[in-house]
Write an enzyme that holds these catalytic residues in place. Structure first.
Site, mmCIF file in Angstrom:
data_model
loop_
_atom_site.group_PDB
_atom_site.id
_atom_site.type_symbol
_atom_site.label_atom_id
_atom_site.label_comp_id
_atom_site.label_asym_id
_atom_site.label_seq_id
_atom_site.Cartn_x
_atom_site.Cartn_y
_atom_site.Cartn_z
ATOM 1 N N CYS A 293 0.469 -1.344 0.027
ATOM 2 C CA CYS A 293 -0.376 0.256 0.324
ATOM 3 C C CYS A 293 0.652 0.930 -0.308
ATOM 4 O O CYS A 293 1.505 1.771 -0.511
ATOM 5 C CB CYS A 293 -0.921 -0.231 1.007
ATOM 6 S SG CYS A 293 -2.833 1.257 0.806
ATOM 7 N N HIS B 246 -3.492 -5.176 0.350
ATOM 8 C CA HIS B 246 -2.986 -5.692 1.580
ATOM 9 C C HIS B 246 -2.943 -6.707 1.710
ATOM 10 O O HIS B 246 -3.726 -8.147 1.646
ATOM 11 C CB HIS B 246 -3.433 -5.147 2.831
ATOM 12 C CG HIS B 246 -3.511 -3.797 3.035
ATOM 13 N ND1 HIS B 246 -2.557 -3.262 4.159
ATOM 14 C CD2 HIS B 246 -4.070 -2.131 2.769
ATOM 15 C CE1 HIS B 246 -2.561 -1.822 3.918
ATOM 16 N NE2 HIS B 246 -3.393 -1.509 3.394
ATOM 17 N N GLU C 170 -1.926 -9.183 3.925
ATOM 18 C CA GLU C 170 -1.874 -9.305 5.852
ATOM 19 C C GLU C 170 -3.654 -9.937 5.875
ATOM 20 O O GLU C 170 -3.884 -9.778 6.515
ATOM 21 C CB GLU C 170 -1.152 -9.017 6.302
ATOM 22 C CG GLU C 170 -1.420 -7.268 6.437
ATOM 23 C CD GLU C 170 -0.845 -6.325 5.350
ATOM 24 O OE1 GLU C 170 -1.020 -5.373 5.420
ATOM 25 O OE2 GLU C 170 -0.991 -6.332 4.551
#
Length: 520
Positions: free
Chosen positions: A84, A175, A177
């Site tokens: 990001c 993202h 994660e």
């Protein structure tokens, strides 16, 4: 041992990166964006997190370490992954244009895979459409020289993944994660392979490393330990005791703000001194209603008492605390760009001029990791799986001025709530449960008489690490839900019948975020 450094630019998801990488068997540590470069220069790879900044603003201070890491990559090819804001920072460094996105993307969206790359090996196929989580206001408009587009957004044609394979620099605008991203953890795993990381980080290896760190830090000096009987301080105390043995002096302080039956008797292998300072703590909290002020008063008094006890022991230089990573994050100390949510009495509440140096062996472990560590060092399940209890104790569960009577009322409610929960076989299904005494009274009827008593709120949440939480039982729609609703009906009746000053019970349904788990 292989290790990855995450440079934190203030993303709310940074801790998830570290947790996932550790779960893959590679040690990962989070550093603020203003960290000195020499501190992180020896890591096997680097991840630049997301963050609220814009590279079009003056970002020289927060990006200095990032620039040096990119220079290191130029010299020795150390892999870098930008996520990001991390992608925007890397692209900006290489001369690409980053623009303010007119169609800002927040939430779940789709990207299309354009080309194969080691970063998406066995993750997504070329031409496949993949669900990902976007959370950005700026976007990279041009691809830097030497980089190739690996994926793009379907709706806004966002540059979603780029790679410089020769220099082992990879960037994602989304993202990986976060759960809405399909198979994102595999992308992180591929990055570990690119960085040639050995999957050798375990709790056993962590224990040995921490013991060595404690021994090197303390030397021959004495340490006093703040032991509360909770899982964090118990695990920290046993680990420290394994490192330095009799140099550790464990002290249990009765603040007058503990649960009714709280004790440290379960730690059989460690001698513990009991110190009753309940009158001191309660007197200093008189007239105080602001939660931050409560925490700081308790923190100051806590350390003051320990300094007094240290003088009795003699030649004590160190204070051990059971600080864990969620304490650090919520106190705003993990990143220079993260705001303070609340001060924790063993972090932000500490006096600036302490006469004791800190030993915090669990500082960078999440709660679930602390429990794994407790298992590894032989603590009982009764200690390991007890619900978290805040350092300031019941002071932050009494939402008004704290006095002896209110503490007694809340102790009785709490004991009934927890014991009945265990009888219903719900305790182990819940991450944390507790009662809160509210600063209001309501009218009730008992028998033929009017009552005017306190309201208490009950809270029960599910979580894995304390960073996010859902009100139980709404995360899981199973048989426990029906049992829990019957339990709530029963417990409200039991509480108002057994605790004379309480005549109304409510249940807190709020998740974290937007709320925190504790009320104060």
């Amino acid at each position: 041992m292989s290790a990855i450094a995450v440079i934190d630019f203030g993303s709310q998801f940074t801790q998830l990166i570290a947790r996932q990488i550790r779960e893959m068997g590679v040690y990962c540590e989070i550093f603020p964006s203003n960290i000195d470069f020499e501190t992180v220069s020896k890591f096997n790879g680097f991840i630049f997190s997301g963050g609220p900044q814009s590279v079009n603003d003056n970002c020289s201070e927060v990006s200095e370490v990032a620039h040096k890491i990119i220079k290191l990559n130029e010299t020795i090819n150390t892999p870098i992954l930008g996520i990001c804001y991390g992608q925007q920072l890397i692209c900006h460094y290489f001369g690409a244009k980053v623009r303010k996105e007119f169609n800002q993307e927040f939430g779940k969206t789709k990207i299309k895979i354009l080309k194969e790359s080691p970063i998406i090996k066995d993750t997504w196929d070329v031409n496949s459409e993949v669900d990902v989580l976007m959370n950005h206001a700026d976007s990279v408009e041009t691809i830097p020289q030497g980089f190739t587009a690996i994926a793009s957004g379907i709706i806004n044609q966002t540059i979603a993944i780029i790679a410089n394979e020769q220099r082992k620099i990879y960037c994602t605008q989304f993202h990986p994660e976060v759960k809405p991203t399909t198979n994102g953890s595999k992308l992180l795993s591929n990055f570990l392979d690119i960085a040639n990381c050995e999957r050798d980080w375990t709790m056993k290896s962590f224990i040995e490393k921490q013991k060595e760190k404690i021994q090197n830090l303390v030397g021959e000096k004495k340490v006093i330990a703040a032991v509360s009987g909770g899982v964090d301080s118990s695990v920290a105390a046993v680990l420290t005791h394994k490192a330095i043995g009799k140099q550790l002096n464990c002290i249990f302080i009765d603040t007058g703000l503990l649960r009714k039956s709280q004790t440290t008797a379960m730690l059989k292998e460690i001698p513990i001194n009991y110190v009753d300072k309940s009158n001191l703590f309660l007197s200093r909290l008189k007239g105080i209603t602001d939660p931050e002020e409560k925490r700081k008063i308790i923190g100051n008094t806590f350390i003051e008492v320990f300094e007094e006890e240290a003088k009795k022991i003699g030649d004590v230089d160190f204070l051990m605390q059971g600080t864990i990573y969620s304490d650090v994050v919520e106190s705003g100390h993990a990143s220079g760009n993260t705001s303070t949510i609340k001060s924790h009495h063993n972090v932000g509440g500490l006096p600036e001029k302490m006469n004791l140096k800190l030993v915090e062996p669990l500082r960078y472990l999440f709660k679930d990791e602390v429990r794994l560590l407790g298992k590894e060092i032989g603590l009982s399940d009764e200690i390991i799986f007890q619900h978290p209890f805040p350092g300031p104790g019941l002071a932050v569960r009494i939402i008004c001025e704290v006095d002896e009577e209110k503490v007694r009322i809340l102790q009785e409610v709490d004991e009934i709530y927890i014991n009945t929960m265990k009888n219903y076989d719900l305790y182990d299904k819940i991450w944390q449960a507790f009662a809160v005494l509210l600063p209001v009274k309501t009218v009730g009827v008992m028998g033929d008489n009017r009552t005017y008593g306190y309201v208490c709120a009950l809270r029960a949440v599910t979580s894995s690490d304390g960073m996010t939480a859902d009100a139980f039982p709404f995360e899981n729609k199973d048989q426990h839900s029906l049992v829990f609703w019957r339990f709530l009906q029963d417990i409200s009746s039991i509480i108002v019948n057994k605790v004379s000053r309480v005549n109304r019970v409510v249940y807190d349904l709020t998740s974290k975020p937007p709320a925190t788990i504790e009320w104060e």
